[in-house]
Write a protein that holds these residues in place. Structure first.
Motif, mmCIF file in Angstrom:
data_model
loop_
_atom_site.group_PDB
_atom_site.id
_atom_site.type_symbol
_atom_site.label_atom_id
_atom_site.label_comp_id
_atom_site.label_asym_id
_atom_site.label_seq_id
_atom_site.Cartn_x
_atom_site.Cartn_y
_atom_site.Cartn_z
ATOM 1 N N MET A 1 -66.268 12.176 66.808
ATOM 2 C CA MET A 1 -66.673 11.414 67.982
ATOM 3 C C MET A 1 -66.329 12.029 69.332
ATOM 4 N N GLY A 2 -65.695 13.211 69.351
ATOM 5 C CA GLY A 2 -65.472 13.890 70.628
ATOM 6 C C GLY A 2 -64.135 13.622 71.272
ATOM 7 N N PRO A 3 -64.107 13.452 72.611
ATOM 8 C CA PRO A 3 -62.878 13.374 73.400
ATOM 9 C C PRO A 3 -61.831 12.410 72.845
ATOM 10 N N GLU A 4 -62.247 11.274 72.301
ATOM 11 C CA GLU A 4 -61.307 10.241 71.854
ATOM 12 C C GLU A 4 -60.866 10.433 70.413
ATOM 13 N N ASP A 5 -61.424 11.400 69.729
ATOM 14 C CA ASP A 5 -61.218 11.553 68.288
ATOM 15 C C ASP A 5 -60.302 12.740 68.025
ATOM 16 N N LYS A 6 -59.071 12.427 67.654
ATOM 17 C CA LYS A 6 -58.071 13.489 67.505
ATOM 18 C C LYS A 6 -58.445 14.513 66.431
#
Length: 209
Positions: free
Chosen positions: A57-62
């Motif tokens: 999911m990008g920026p929020e997905d570690k």
DNA sequence: ACAATGATCCGCT
DNA sequence: GCGGATCATTGTG
């Protein structure tokens, strides 16, 4: 209708169009199930039905390579348009993702397994096994079987040599946790893995969420 | 320049 | 289930 040629038979396919890739990453990850993944090389054409995917999911997905908008030479294509291939290397293997999300939103969908369709003899040669079930039931295995390499980095799925086409509509889709991301904190439990329920070519059996 | 780190696979127990 | 193979990418100094 487009026609591509296999060693033995002409293959009639309907390529997915640009609009298909413009749905949300969560929807696209599920709607890719049942679609046909095709690769043409000088050795011939091989293809398989996508039966397992994972959303990143990008920026929020570690667990994502693009966590915190990390933008490097490797992750660059994820910041571009949906419908492009993001390939990367893991140990000795190449893994393939479908870039999704709007421009500047670095999301992607990992293709984790396909069910062999055409070019099976070629896949057996590439994978050095004759066991059908073992040809493409993992992200590193399917790229080797289909001949997908780092040369496909940034390539569009809308035209040869790497393509995604209409396949079938799965009867039922299962949802679970993603695989192989134990060190990514809370992200490891997100329900972002999707597979065709009961399909024999899914990489691992796991409880549904 | 260097060391750590894997979105994996395979073979073995 | 577990450990090793094996190497590009990445962050740090």
């Amino acid at each position: 209708m487009d026609t591509f040629f296999n060693n033995e038979n002409p293959l009639q396919i309907r390529l997915k169009t640009k609009e298909f890739y413009q749905q949300s990453t969560l929807e696209l990850a599920q709607n890719l199930l049942g679609c046909l993944l095709i690769k043409e090389t000088s050795e011939g054409v091989a293809s398989g039905y996508i039966v397992e995917t994972e959303a990143y999911m990008g920026p929020e997905d570690k667990a994502a390579h693009s966590f915190q908008n990390r933008r490097t030479k490797r992750t660059e294509v994820m910041f571009g348009e949906a419908g492009i291939a993001y390939t990367y290397k893991m140990h000795t293997h190449c893994l393939v993702n479908v870039v999704s999300g709007e421009k500047e939103k670095p999301q992607a969908i990992l293709i984790r397994a396909v069910e062999p369709f055409t070019g099976i003899p070629l896949m057996k040669t590439r994978r050095q096994t004759t066991e059908l079930r073992n040809l493409t039931n993992g992200p590193g295995k399917l790229t080797k079987a289909l001949g997908i390499t780092m040369d496909d980095y940034g390539s569009s799925f809308l035209s040869p040599p790497l393509m995604i086409a209409e396949g079938y509509i799965p009867e039922s889709i299962s949802v679970g946790k993603r695989i192989g991301i134990e060190n990514s904190g809370e992200a490891k439990d997100y329900p972002l893995r999707f597979w065709v329920k009961g399909n024999a070519f899914v990489s691992r059996h796991q409880r549904e969420i």
